[in-house]
Design a protein around this motif. Structure first.
Motif, PDB file in Angstrom:
ATOM      1  N   GLN A 184       7.238 -15.181  -8.317  1.00 17.46           N
ATOM      2  CA  GLN A 184       6.040 -15.528  -7.566  1.00 17.46           C
ATOM      3  C   GLN A 184       5.613 -14.378  -6.664  1.00 17.46           C
ATOM      4  O   GLN A 184       4.417 -14.110  -6.494  1.00 17.46           O
ATOM      5  CB  GLN A 184       6.295 -16.780  -6.727  1.00 17.46           C
ATOM      6  CG  GLN A 184       6.479 -18.045  -7.534  1.00 17.46           C
ATOM      7  CD  GLN A 184       5.238 -18.392  -8.340  1.00 17.46           C
ATOM      8  OE1 GLN A 184       4.116 -18.296  -7.852  1.00 17.46           O
ATOM      9  NE2 GLN A 184       5.435 -18.792  -9.579  1.00 17.46           N
ATOM     10  N   LEU A 185       6.600 -13.705  -6.108  1.00 10.35           N
ATOM     11  CA  LEU A 185       6.311 -12.570  -5.241  1.00 10.35           C
ATOM     12  C   LEU A 185       5.598 -11.470  -6.023  1.00 10.35           C
ATOM     13  O   LEU A 185       4.616 -10.877  -5.541  1.00 10.35           O
ATOM     14  CB  LEU A 185       7.628 -12.057  -4.648  1.00 10.35           C
ATOM     15  CG  LEU A 185       7.573 -11.059  -3.501  1.00 10.35           C
ATOM     16  CD1 LEU A 185       8.837 -11.204  -2.653  1.00 10.35           C
ATOM     17  CD2 LEU A 185       7.494  -9.639  -4.027  1.00 10.35           C
ATOM     18  N   ALA A 186       6.063 -11.203  -7.246  1.00  7.26           N
ATOM     19  CA  ALA A 186       5.441 -10.169  -8.068  1.00  7.26           C
ATOM     20  C   ALA A 186       4.034 -10.564  -8.500  1.00  7.26           C
ATOM     21  O   ALA A 186       3.143  -9.713  -8.618  1.00  7.26           O
ATOM     22  CB  ALA A 186       6.308  -9.898  -9.288  1.00  7.26           C
ATOM     23  N   ALA A 187       3.837 -11.864  -8.734  1.00  5.42           N
ATOM     24  CA  ALA A 187       2.533 -12.343  -9.208  1.00  5.42           C
ATOM     25  C   ALA A 187       1.509 -12.473  -8.090  1.00  5.42           C
ATOM     26  O   ALA A 187       0.304 -12.514  -8.358  1.00  5.42           O
ATOM     27  CB  ALA A 187       2.712 -13.683  -9.914  1.00  5.42           C
ATOM     28  N   HIS A 188       1.992 -12.572  -6.849  1.00 11.14           N
ATOM     29  CA  HIS A 188       1.084 -12.776  -5.720  1.00 11.14           C
ATOM     30  C   HIS A 188       1.394 -11.758  -4.628  1.00 11.14           C
ATOM     31  O   HIS A 188       1.797 -12.114  -3.520  1.00 11.14           O
ATOM     32  CB  HIS A 188       1.222 -14.193  -5.174  1.00 11.14           C
ATOM     33  CG  HIS A 188       0.980 -15.253  -6.200  1.00 11.14           C
ATOM     34  ND1 HIS A 188      -0.277 -15.627  -6.609  1.00 11.14           N
ATOM     35  CD2 HIS A 188       1.853 -16.012  -6.911  1.00 11.14           C
ATOM     36  CE1 HIS A 188      -0.183 -16.576  -7.530  1.00 11.14           C
ATOM     37  NE2 HIS A 188       1.090 -16.828  -7.730  1.00 11.14           N
ATOM     38  N   ASP A 193       4.450 -11.458   2.260  1.00 14.30           N
ATOM     39  CA  ASP A 193       5.236 -11.917   3.410  1.00 14.30           C
ATOM     40  C   ASP A 193       5.559 -13.413   3.318  1.00 14.30           C
ATOM     41  O   ASP A 193       6.632 -13.847   3.745  1.00 14.30           O
ATOM     42  CB  ASP A 193       4.493 -11.627   4.710  1.00 14.30           C
ATOM     43  CG  ASP A 193       4.455 -10.141   5.031  1.00 14.30           C
ATOM     44  OD1 ASP A 193       5.239  -9.386   4.424  1.00 14.30           O
ATOM     45  OD2 ASP A 193       3.641  -9.743   5.874  1.00 14.30           O
ATOM     46  N   GLY A 194       4.646 -14.180   2.763  1.00 16.65           N
ATOM     47  CA  GLY A 194       4.881 -15.613   2.625  1.00 16.65           C
ATOM     48  C   GLY A 194       6.015 -15.926   1.668  1.00 16.65           C
ATOM     49  O   GLY A 194       6.898 -16.732   1.978  1.00 16.65           O
ATOM     50  N   TRP A 195       6.008 -15.267   0.521  1.00 14.87           N
ATOM     51  CA  TRP A 195       7.088 -15.510  -0.451  1.00 14.87           C
ATOM     52  C   TRP A 195       8.411 -14.955   0.050  1.00 14.87           C
ATOM     53  O   TRP A 195       9.480 -15.499  -0.261  1.00 14.87           O
ATOM     54  CB  TRP A 195       6.712 -14.906  -1.803  1.00 14.87           C
ATOM     55  CG  TRP A 195       5.566 -15.640  -2.439  1.00 14.87           C
ATOM     56  CD1 TRP A 195       4.272 -15.248  -2.547  1.00 14.87           C
ATOM     57  CD2 TRP A 195       5.631 -16.957  -3.015  1.00 14.87           C
ATOM     58  NE1 TRP A 195       3.513 -16.219  -3.146  1.00 14.87           N
ATOM     59  CE2 TRP A 195       4.319 -17.281  -3.451  1.00 14.87           C
ATOM     60  CE3 TRP A 195       6.644 -17.890  -3.199  1.00 14.87           C
ATOM     61  CZ2 TRP A 195       4.008 -18.491  -4.070  1.00 14.87           C
ATOM     62  CZ3 TRP A 195       6.349 -19.100  -3.811  1.00 14.87           C
ATOM     63  CH2 TRP A 195       5.043 -19.391  -4.238  1.00 14.87           C
ATOM     64  N   LEU A 196       8.344 -13.893   0.849  1.00 10.73           N
ATOM     65  CA  LEU A 196       9.581 -13.369   1.440  1.00 10.73           C
ATOM     66  C   LEU A 196      10.194 -14.364   2.423  1.00 10.73           C
ATOM     67  O   LEU A 196      11.422 -14.448   2.541  1.00 10.73           O
ATOM     68  CB  LEU A 196       9.314 -12.034   2.136  1.00 10.73           C
ATOM     69  CG  LEU A 196       9.127 -10.819   1.228  1.00 10.73           C
ATOM     70  CD1 LEU A 196       8.750  -9.593   2.048  1.00 10.73           C
ATOM     71  CD2 LEU A 196      10.389 -10.546   0.413  1.00 10.73           C
ATOM     72  N   LEU A 197       9.358 -15.119   3.109  1.00  7.27           N
ATOM     73  CA  LEU A 197       9.866 -16.156   4.010  1.00  7.27           C
ATOM     74  C   LEU A 197      10.667 -17.200   3.232  1.00  7.27           C
ATOM     75  O   LEU A 197      11.736 -17.629   3.668  1.00  7.27           O
ATOM     76  CB  LEU A 197       8.708 -16.828   4.748  1.00  7.27           C
ATOM     77  CG  LEU A 197       8.047 -16.027   5.876  1.00  7.27           C
ATOM     78  CD1 LEU A 197       6.797 -16.743   6.361  1.00  7.27           C
ATOM     79  CD2 LEU A 197       9.013 -15.813   7.034  1.00  7.27           C
ATOM     80  N   LEU A 198      10.148 -17.599   2.092  1.00  2.42           N
ATOM     81  CA  LEU A 198      10.866 -18.579   1.265  1.00  2.42           C
ATOM     82  C   LEU A 198      12.148 -17.975   0.697  1.00  2.42           C
ATOM     83  O   LEU A 198      13.188 -18.641   0.619  1.00  2.42           O
ATOM     84  CB  LEU A 198       9.965 -19.070   0.133  1.00  2.42           C
ATOM     85  CG  LEU A 198       8.810 -19.988   0.546  1.00  2.42           C
ATOM     86  CD1 LEU A 198       7.930 -20.317  -0.653  1.00  2.42           C
ATOM     87  CD2 LEU A 198       9.338 -21.272   1.177  1.00  2.42           C
ATOM     88  N   LEU A 199      12.067 -16.710   0.306  1.00  5.50           N
ATOM     89  CA  LEU A 199      13.253 -16.044  -0.228  1.00  5.50           C
ATOM     90  C   LEU A 199      14.342 -15.953   0.840  1.00  5.50           C
ATOM     91  O   LEU A 199      15.529 -16.181   0.565  1.00  5.50           O
ATOM     92  CB  LEU A 199      12.867 -14.641  -0.710  1.00  5.50           C
ATOM     93  CG  LEU A 199      13.857 -13.891  -1.590  1.00  5.50           C
ATOM     94  CD1 LEU A 199      14.149 -14.663  -2.868  1.00  5.50           C
ATOM     95  CD2 LEU A 199      13.306 -12.507  -1.934  1.00  5.50           C
TER      96      LEU A 199
END
Length: 234
Positions: A184-188, A193-199
Motif C-alpha cells: 500500500q505504501l508503494a502504491a500510495h 507518512d500515513g501508511w508508515l504510521l500503520l506499519l
C-alpha cells in the motif's frame, strides 16, 4: 511452583513470617499491575479496530500509573532481596518479579504508542483505514498477552509453554501485515507518512507479543527453575 504455608516456611527456614508476607504482597502488586496493563492494551486494540480514539486518554493515564508502579515494585523487590536474602523458590519468585515488572511496563508503553498512532492517523490521514489483517493482529496480540497473564497468575508452566508456542503464529501474522502495508505504501506514495504510521503500529504490536512471550518464559523458570530463553523450546 508448589506453595507452602507461611508458618511452615518460617519453622523450617528460620525466616521471619513477615518476610514471606512482604514477598506475597509484592507478588500481588505485580499481578495487579499485569491485570491493569492487559486492560489498557485492550483499549489500545479497540482504538485500532473500532476507531475508539476516546479511549486514548485513559491509555495514557494508565501508562503513567504503570510507570509509577514499576518503580515502586522494583524498589520493594530490591529491599526484600537485601533484607531477607530469599533462597530457592522464593529467590526465583523475586527474580521473576524484577523481570516481569519490566515487561509489563514495556507493554503499557507500546500500547500507548499504538493508540497515539491511531489518533495521529485519524487527524492527518482520515482516508486511510487500518486493514482487517492489522486488526486481526491486534486482537491476536491482546489474546497472547492475556494468556501470558493467566499463566503468570496461576504459575502454570504448561500454559506458559502454550503462549511461547503461539509466538510463531503472531510473527507470521506480523510479516503478512507488513508485506501488505508495504504494498500500500508503494502504491500510495503521496500518503507515505500515513501508511508508515500503520506499519509502525504493526511493529509495536509484534513487540508487545515478544514481551508477553518473555513473561511466559519467565513463568517456566519460576515453576521449573529452567531458563529457556534462546533455546529451541523457548
Amino acid at each position: 511452583m508448589p506453595s507452602r504455608s507461611q508458618e511452615g516456611r518460617s519453622a523450617t527456614g528460620g525466616v521471619p513470617r513477615h518476610a514471606f508476607r512482604e514477598q506475597d504482597a509484592v507478588w500481588a502488586e505485580l499481578l495487579a499491575m499485569g491485570e491493569a496493563v492487559v486492560g489498557s492494551l485492550e483499549k489500545s486494540v479497540q482504538a485500532v479496530c473500532e476507531g475508539r480514539i476516546d479511549l486514548i486518554a485513559e491509555v495514557k493515564e494508565e501508562e503513567e500509573e504503570t510507570d509509577r508502579r514499576e518503580v515502586q515494585i522494583e524498589q520493594e523487590c530490591l529491599r526484600i532481596l537485601a533484607l531477607f536474602e530469599p533462597v530457592a523458590s522464593d529467590l526465583r519468585r523475586m527474580a521473576t518479579v524484577l523481570k516481569v515488572n519490566r515487561d509489563w511496563e514495556r507493554i503499557a508503553d507500546l500500547a500507548l504508542r499504538v493508540a497515539r498512532r491511531v489518533r495521529k492517523l485519524g487527524r492527518k490521514f482520515p482516508d486511510i483505514v487500518a486493514p482487517d489483517s492489522l486488526k486481526e493482529l491486534a486482537r491476536a496480540v491482546h489474546a497472547h498477552v492475556r494468556a501470558s497473564y493467566v499463566a503468570l497468575a496461576e504459575i502454570d508452566a504448561a500454559k506458559a509453554r502454550e503462549v511461547i508456542a503461539g509466538d510463531q503464529a503472531i510473527d507470521e501474522s506480523y510479516r503478512a501485515v507488513r508485506r501488505q502495508l508495504k504494498e500500500q505504501l508503494a502504491a500510495h506514495a503521496d500518503q507515505l507518512d500515513g501508511w508508515l504510521l500503520l506499519l509502525n503500529s504493526a511493529r509495536n504490536l509484534e513487540r508487545v507479543a515478544d514481551h508477553a512471550t518473555g513473561i511466559a518464559q519467565t513463568v517456566v523458570f519460576l515453576q521449573e527453575g529452567t531458563i529457556i530463553r534462546h533455546t529451541p523450546q523457548g
